[in-house]
Motif scaffolding. Structure first.
Motif, mmCIF file in Angstrom:
data_model
loop_
_atom_site.group_PDB
_atom_site.id
_atom_site.type_symbol
_atom_site.label_atom_id
_atom_site.label_comp_id
_atom_site.label_asym_id
_atom_site.label_seq_id
_atom_site.Cartn_x
_atom_site.Cartn_y
_atom_site.Cartn_z
ATOM 1 N N SER A 45 1.182 -0.965 0.375
ATOM 2 C CA SER A 45 0.180 0.467 -0.134
ATOM 3 C C SER A 45 0.553 1.096 -0.322
ATOM 4 O O SER A 45 0.540 2.091 -1.055
ATOM 5 C CB SER A 45 -1.165 0.376 1.229
ATOM 6 O OG SER A 45 -1.774 -1.196 1.434
ATOM 7 N N GLN A 46 1.860 1.231 0.667
ATOM 8 C CA GLN A 46 2.503 2.724 0.801
ATOM 9 C C GLN A 46 3.308 2.333 -0.983
ATOM 10 O O GLN A 46 2.989 3.887 -1.031
ATOM 11 C CB GLN A 46 3.591 2.232 2.158
ATOM 12 C CG GLN A 46 4.317 3.217 2.160
ATOM 13 C CD GLN A 46 4.002 4.405 3.253
ATOM 14 O OE1 GLN A 46 3.230 3.662 3.613
ATOM 15 N NE2 GLN A 46 4.370 5.468 2.429
ATOM 16 N N HIS A 49 0.893 4.195 -2.867
ATOM 17 C CA HIS A 49 0.806 5.224 -2.402
ATOM 18 C C HIS A 49 1.492 6.563 -2.645
ATOM 19 O O HIS A 49 1.595 7.485 -3.006
ATOM 20 C CB HIS A 49 0.513 5.343 -0.755
ATOM 21 C CG HIS A 49 -0.225 7.220 -0.216
ATOM 22 N ND1 HIS A 49 1.266 7.549 0.290
ATOM 23 C CD2 HIS A 49 -1.185 7.390 0.236
ATOM 24 C CE1 HIS A 49 0.421 8.738 0.562
ATOM 25 N NE2 HIS A 49 -1.331 8.583 0.520
ATOM 26 N N GLU A 108 -6.700 1.285 0.974
ATOM 27 C CA GLU A 108 -5.684 0.415 1.993
ATOM 28 C C GLU A 108 -6.443 -0.474 2.943
ATOM 29 O O GLU A 108 -5.705 -2.095 2.485
ATOM 30 C CB GLU A 108 -4.723 1.355 2.756
ATOM 31 C CG GLU A 108 -3.744 1.013 3.891
ATOM 32 C CD GLU A 108 -2.610 1.462 4.389
ATOM 33 O OE1 GLU A 108 -2.543 2.819 3.650
ATOM 34 O OE2 GLU A 108 -2.128 1.224 4.909
#
Ligand code: ASP
Ligand code: MG
Length: 433
Positions: A45-46, A49, A108
């Motif tokens: 997710s990071q 992102h 997320e």
């Protein structure tokens, strides 16, 4: 029965945990994601992102291989194995669908939910392979949090009973820990480590005989086994003692998890999948024992002292102090006061600068970083003599920044420097146990 990440961490571990479930029968089973998976999903997710699609795809590929390997090892029946592989394909192609799309906290949460879905899917197929009468229930149909992010216990009870009634007569009901929906119907979760919480909520909702939390350690120990040699499991704990220990550092249990069980008066047992015969720890409304049970430590604590000449004989001073922490959604762990000031601790420095700025209007502010709360837990009612003396005496060679006692019948907390932590834990074990 709830099994944590390591208890479902490999095909072999899954087989072992299923054997434990089969021996129990008539049970609701809650599973975490395989160990490492939630961290990987957060890291994916990071990367999405941070607009690093290559990085995200690489991590997705690696994780997919791990699941395909696990499925291959777990499922010898070709039809069931194909089912698993089809499911894994579906999950990972939807994961890839998140790369290169707008990605917010909502996405997320959807991404991290895949961990528990994958583990329960694999385990349910394996249960079928060995002929167990198991049914997989979707936790997002009956687990819900309210607007404050707290579990909506009435809804959970009603929906869980409804769902179970719609599938009567099975031996094993299997579901995901951690994941739920929020009031807007979106996929959400009960925060990191939240599978314990799911188990406790479902135990309470179904009025279970007991709630078993299976991990890879033989219960809660009387000190932190990572730092102190010769610790032993505590066989019985009061709900309040367990809550203090979980909150102040014992990693084995999610801090708020025991609350629903406590209210429903259902014993919680901490058991070890590697040593299923070991008695573990039973948490219940135990009678006072007049003993100290355990020591734990909580790291990354910041102490803040506010000194004011106006506190002397003033009322309303503490309210003003607390309001500042409330405004910045920063919970306070420990408090000590004197006539001229107050010291508090927090475990989250996110808003520290703003907090200190506003507190400075009330008095002189000093901040100590890198502190540790050492917490001694047991039957510490004030009428019991000598326990405080033993604790303080054990730490006579350690500088102590704050001492808090009398807030509950169950703990004494001391704030010390990070570098003194291991020494303090050892001294407490030597002197108390
Ligand atoms: N899988 C989630 C986590 O790693 C929930 C849990 O394991 O309890 O935080
Ligand atoms: Mg856990």
């Amino acid at each position: 029965m709830k099994f944590g990440g390591t208890s479902v961490g490999s095909a072999q571990r899954m087989k072992n945990m299923v054997a434990l479930v089969a021996a129990e029968g008539n049970v609701l089973v809650v599973l975490s994601a395989m160990s490492g998976t939630t961290n990987s999903l957060i890291s994916i997710s990071q990367s999405i992102h941070d607009a690093e699609p290559g990085n995200a795809r690489k991590q997705i590929d690696d994780l997919e291989i791990k699941y395909k390997d696990t499925a291959a090892e777990l499922l010898s029946d070709t039809e069931l194995r194909d089912k698993a592989l089809t499911y894994i394909d579906e999950v990972f192609s939807s994961l890839r669908g998140y790369v290169d799309r707008p990605f917010s906290i909502k996405e997320e949460k959807e991404v991290v939910a895949f961990g528990e879905k994958l583990s329960t899917n694999l385990v349910s197929l394996y249960m079928r392979q060995i002929g167990l009468d198991a049914i997989l229930l979707d936790a997002t149909e009956f687990m819900r949090i309210d607007r404050n992010g707290e579990p909506d216990q009435n809804f959970i009870k009603e929906k869980t009973m409804e769902t179970l009634a719609a599938h009567p007569g099975h031996q094993i009901y299997l579901t995901q820990g951690f994941i739920c929906r929020n009031m807007d119907g979106e996929i959400d979760n009960l925060q990191r480590g939240g599978s314990d919480y799911t188990a406790s909520l479902l135990g309470a909702a179904t009025d279970a005989e007991e709630i078993q939390i299976w991990t890879d350690i033989d219960g809660m120990h009387n000190n932190d086994p990572r730092f102190v040699e010769g610790t032993t499991p505590v066989s019985e704990l009061h709900f309040e003692e367990a809550a203090e220990l979980a909150y102040f550092g014992a990693k084995i249990l999610h801090p708020t998890c025991v609350l629903p069980a406590k209210h429903a008066n259902i014993p919680v047992r901490l058991l070890n999948t590697m040593e299923p015969e070991a008695p573990g720890t039973t948490i219940y409304n135990a009678e006072p024992t007049h003993t100290i049970k355990a020591v734990a430590a909580k790291d990354n604590i910041t102490a803040i002292k506010i000194k004011s000449s106006h506190m002397l004989l003033a009322y309303g001073f503490l309210r003003k102090v607390f309001e500042i922490f409330e405004k910045y959604h920063t919970p306070i762990d420990m408090i000590t006061t004197s006539e001229v000031g107050v010291s508090v601790t927090i475990d989250n420095e996110r808003c520290l600068d703003s907090i200190v700025r506003e507190l400075s209007e009330l008095g002189d502010v000093t901040v100590d970083h890198d502190m540790v709360i050492v917490c001694v837990v047991g039957d510490l009612q004030w009428e019991n003599k000598g326990f405080e003396a033993t604790v303080v005496n054990a730490l006579k060679d350690v500088p102590v920044r704050m001492i808090s006692y009398g807030g509950s019948n169950y703990n004494i907390s001391l704030l010390i420097r990070k570098e003194d932590k291991i020494k303090a834990l050892k001294l407490l074990s030597e002197n108390i146990f």
